[in-house]
Enzyme design. Structure first.
Site, mmCIF file in Angstrom:
data_model
loop_
_atom_site.group_PDB
_atom_site.id
_atom_site.type_symbol
_atom_site.label_atom_id
_atom_site.label_comp_id
_atom_site.label_asym_id
_atom_site.label_seq_id
_atom_site.Cartn_x
_atom_site.Cartn_y
_atom_site.Cartn_z
ATOM 1 N N PHE A 102 29.499 92.428 64.581
ATOM 2 C CA PHE A 102 30.920 91.707 65.357
ATOM 3 C C PHE A 102 30.294 90.684 66.052
ATOM 4 O O PHE A 102 31.081 89.639 66.196
ATOM 5 C CB PHE A 102 31.616 92.890 66.150
ATOM 6 C CG PHE A 102 32.065 94.041 65.391
ATOM 7 C CD1 PHE A 102 32.577 94.041 63.864
ATOM 8 C CD2 PHE A 102 31.505 95.283 65.823
ATOM 9 C CE1 PHE A 102 32.765 95.132 63.164
ATOM 10 C CE2 PHE A 102 31.585 96.496 65.129
ATOM 11 C CZ PHE A 102 32.179 96.558 63.802
ATOM 12 N N ARG A 143 19.761 100.325 65.719
ATOM 13 C CA ARG A 143 20.126 101.221 66.318
ATOM 14 C C ARG A 143 19.548 102.320 66.812
ATOM 15 O O ARG A 143 19.232 102.812 67.885
ATOM 16 C CB ARG A 143 21.348 101.918 65.520
ATOM 17 C CG ARG A 143 22.147 102.985 66.188
ATOM 18 C CD ARG A 143 22.922 103.766 65.354
ATOM 19 N NE ARG A 143 23.546 104.983 65.711
ATOM 20 C CZ ARG A 143 23.714 105.952 64.984
ATOM 21 N NH1 ARG A 143 23.423 106.146 63.845
ATOM 22 N NH2 ARG A 143 24.076 107.402 65.411
ATOM 23 N N GLU A 189 35.707 89.891 70.757
ATOM 24 C CA GLU A 189 34.221 89.333 70.593
ATOM 25 C C GLU A 189 34.461 87.910 70.513
ATOM 26 O O GLU A 189 33.281 87.143 71.279
ATOM 27 C CB GLU A 189 33.426 89.779 69.226
ATOM 28 C CG GLU A 189 33.128 91.303 69.180
ATOM 29 C CD GLU A 189 34.231 92.059 68.704
ATOM 30 O OE1 GLU A 189 35.427 91.410 68.339
ATOM 31 O OE2 GLU A 189 34.170 93.227 68.894
ATOM 32 N N HIS A 230 22.367 97.551 66.400
ATOM 33 C CA HIS A 230 23.011 98.201 65.292
ATOM 34 C C HIS A 230 23.066 97.196 64.274
ATOM 35 O O HIS A 230 23.775 97.154 63.671
ATOM 36 C CB HIS A 230 24.327 98.749 65.764
ATOM 37 C CG HIS A 230 24.468 99.830 66.780
ATOM 38 N ND1 HIS A 230 24.484 99.785 68.094
ATOM 39 C CD2 HIS A 230 24.840 101.007 66.617
ATOM 40 C CE1 HIS A 230 24.285 100.897 68.792
ATOM 41 N NE2 HIS A 230 24.732 101.568 67.932
ATOM 42 N N ASP A 259 28.299 105.153 59.862
ATOM 43 C CA ASP A 259 29.369 104.444 60.032
ATOM 44 C C ASP A 259 29.778 103.441 58.939
ATOM 45 O O ASP A 259 31.101 103.185 58.669
ATOM 46 C CB ASP A 259 29.499 103.102 61.467
ATOM 47 C CG ASP A 259 29.547 103.694 62.598
ATOM 48 O OD1 ASP A 259 30.259 105.243 62.720
ATOM 49 O OD2 ASP A 259 29.456 103.340 63.727
ATOM 50 N N ARG A 297 17.061 99.203 71.835
ATOM 51 C CA ARG A 297 18.191 99.065 72.787
ATOM 52 C C ARG A 297 17.902 99.479 74.352
ATOM 53 O O ARG A 297 18.437 99.086 75.148
ATOM 54 C CB ARG A 297 19.576 99.478 72.387
ATOM 55 C CG ARG A 297 19.547 100.892 71.762
ATOM 56 C CD ARG A 297 20.788 101.330 71.227
ATOM 57 N NE ARG A 297 20.694 102.492 70.282
ATOM 58 C CZ ARG A 297 21.737 103.304 70.175
ATOM 59 N NH1 ARG A 297 23.101 103.009 70.866
ATOM 60 N NH2 ARG A 297 21.471 104.538 69.426
ATOM 61 N N SER A 311 26.932 102.058 73.781
ATOM 62 C CA SER A 311 26.180 101.791 72.468
ATOM 63 C C SER A 311 24.979 100.968 72.546
ATOM 64 O O SER A 311 23.787 101.096 72.292
ATOM 65 C CB SER A 311 26.779 101.617 71.358
ATOM 66 O OG SER A 311 27.721 102.697 71.375
#
Lengths: 283, 313
Positions: B80, B164, B55, B106, B114, B7, B34
């Site tokens: 998402f 992630r 989203e 992620h 999570d 990322r 994030s």
């Protein structure tokens, strides 16, 4: 202000569009005449008295953008586009047939002049917000217009887009709600009520204008007013009648997603022909 | 070389692209911190749009920007931005073939603590089945950076799947050469081929060493970063040459990279395949490594599958 001549011309076009809707859905033996006829006067005014569009140059830089959020009303859009010159009126007969540019719901890849492929309800407004922001980013003056269904407002994404349009101050965006108060399964108030719309939309930060969606003068004043709004998007809640223009189709749910049979088609067309004659006399 | 996060290199690529192309816009859905798109936002605040926690609207707005000629990057967590929005991506992006790059971070079980609600294990399958969508799963940060530069130039929809955490470097500077629709053979071998993507590529290389040193098996290792379009020619070549595959991915074994590979072999060159992935179950909270161990997404897990598939030849 519209002159008597303009009013008469608009009225004639709207009758021609309604007749096309009846005929093309009858020919296709499928389609959505009811919700196409409820927004016919709105699309008539937009295409013949308002939008900066040119069928010869459908991608011209300074054009206004129109998104048919309620994509099932494609017959109304196709008919307006045909009369405007985007396609031969004869081609309307190909609606919903294999290989046709006139897909059951609008396909931007198939027909020049369609700005966005729609059909799945609730997605058009988000797209219109993105268009509005892109135009603002490029400091362009083009405006974005849309027509949504009132039943469509039951989609959650619509309210996400209502928020983003207000948050980003999309004052180059103006959408009509074709408030015909009916959806496939019944009256909206019975299936899943969306009222009080004016209060809700005001609370969401929109400029709200209420009109009779079959009155060209009211449509014009609403659009003129929307043009002047600064810092927020405008919604024009248009009181309409499903199946408007043909006596036995008005408010009849059976014409939401089904066309006239042969007898009904003949009767509907003769009703519209008579109206056209009356309009003609008024010129 | 120390591990690098995909990322971070995503953000690096976006900023580089933003500098040379004013038509690049980036959208996020309240996870810009994030996904690292906040770095682009800081550099180009007028070309970054936060859709908030919505989203579906984010994808719809992205489609609208693309209609007006923008090259759009839409980011959030893989869960998402592909799950919540699948129908928006289908109807408002893929059907009209708009220039929207869905770039997720992620992805997979290494989201870790999570838990299951945030661990996308189905996203490759969801995106792969959509007409007009291309799917890229980079093996490391450098490949992620290259893939982002690539998709910015190539018109139409893409899905780029990133994870992630910081991950081992597979490609040294100058070695990476991402090409859409091309597998990259990272290690040659004769006895079987390990087809891997994402974080499993590094493990596959290590597994090949174990197979050689401890079992006298030479395993080829192939990086399948372009899952759609997939490199049918390379799959055919490796199948013909080695006669058995292990596929390894941080994704459910249903519908992901392994399935994509098997679709090719079934058609052209049927061979035994062992698929390593998450076995059609949900994840759970835990440290990324503990979760990988639990689901055998490890060097040993690949070795075990290799031994199993070798015995089926």
């Amino acid at each position: 202000m519209l002159t008597a001549k303009q009013l008469s011309e608009l009225s004639n076009i709207s009758i021609r569009i309604r007749k096309n809707i009846i005929e093309m859905t009858h020919y296709a033996k499928s389609g959505h005449p009811g919700g196409s006829m409820s927004m016919t006067d709105i699309i008539t005014f937009l295409y013949f008295n308002w939008l900066n569009i040119d069928p010869k140059f459908p991608k011209k830089e300074d054009r206004d953008i129109f998104v048919l959020c309620k994509g099932h009303a494609a017959p109304a859009l196709y008919s307006a586009m045909a009369i405007k010159g985007f396609l031969p009126e004869e081609e309307l007969k190909t609606l919903r047939s294999i290989g046709s540019r006139l897909q059951g719901h609008p396909d931007m890849k198939a027909l020049p002049g369609i700005e966005m492929s729609t059909g799945s309800l609730g997605q058009g407004l988000s797209v219109a917000v993105g268009m509005s922001l892109a135009l603002k980013l490029d400091k362009k003056k083009n405006r974005v217009y849309g027509v949504m269904g009132d039943g469509e407002l039951q989609e959650g994404q619509v309210w996400e887009a209502m928020m983003s349009a207000a948050h980003y101050k999309c004052d180059n965006l103006c959408v009509f709600i074709d408030n015909n108060k009916q959806q496939i399964d019944g009256n909206i108030a019975d299936v899943m009520g969306v009222e009080p719309l004016t209060d809700k939309l005001k609370a969401f930060g929109w400029e709200v204008i209420n009109i009779d969606g079959h009155d060209f003068e009211q449509i014009e004043s609403a659009l003129v007013a929307a043009d002047k709004v600064v810092g927020k998007p405008t919604v024009i809640i248009s009181d309409t009648v499903k199946g408007k223009g043909v006596s036995f189709m008005e408010r009849q749910l059976c014409f939401h997603g089904a066309p006239c049979n042969d007898d009904q088609k003949a009767k509907a067309c003769s009703e519209l022909d008579i109206k056209n004659g009356v309009c003609g006399c008024q010129i | 070389m120390s591990d690098l996060a995909m990322r971070d290199y995503y953000a690096k690529a976006l900023i580089a692209l933003g500098k040379v192309n004013k038509d690049i816009v980036v959208l996020d859905a309240d996870l810009s911190c994030s996904t690292r798109t906040e770095k682009f936002a800081k550099e180009f605040p007028d070309r970054f749009f936060n859709a908030g926690i919505s989203e579906q609207d984010c994808i719809g707005m992205s489609a609208g920007f693309a209609c007006m000629g923008k090259t759009v990057f839409a980011s959030s967590f893989a869960m998402f931005i592909t799950g919540r929005t699948w129908e928006q991506i289908r109807n408002s992006v893929c059907y009209p073939k708009l220039n929207v790059k869905v770039c997720a971070t992620h992805a997979g079980i290494t989201v870790g603590e999570d838990g299951a609600s945030h661990q996308a294990l189905e996203d490759i399958a969801l995106m792969r089945i959509l007409p007009n969508m291309r799917v890229i799963v980079p093996a490391d940060a450098l490949e992620a950076e290259q893939a982002i530069h690539f998709v910015a130039k190539e018109a139409g929809p893409f899905y780029v799947r990133m994870c992630r955490g910081a991950t081992p470097v597979v490609f040294n500077e100058g070695e990476c050469d991402f090409q859409l629709g091309k597998n990259k053979v990272l290690k040659d071998g004769n006895d079987l081929t390990i087809m891997a993507c994402g974080i499993m590529v590094d493990m596959a290389l290590k597994a090949a060493d174990v197979l050689k040193n401890e079992h006298n098996i030479t395993a080829a290792v192939v990086n399948v970063s372009s899952i759609k379009p997939i490199d049918e020619e390379n799959i055919y070549q490796m199948a013909t040459k080695t006669g058995a595959f292990v596929t390894a991915e941080e994704h459910t074994i249903y519908g992901g990279m392994g399935s994509a590979v098997a679709e090719v072999t079934a058609k052209k060159c049927p061979i035994p395949i062992e698929m390593l992935g998450v076995n059609g179950v949900f994840g759970e909270s835990g440290k990324p490594n503990d979760l990988l161990n639990k689901h055998n997404l490890t060097v040993q897990g690949i070795v075990d599958k290799a031994l199993a598939v070798k015995s089926r030849k």
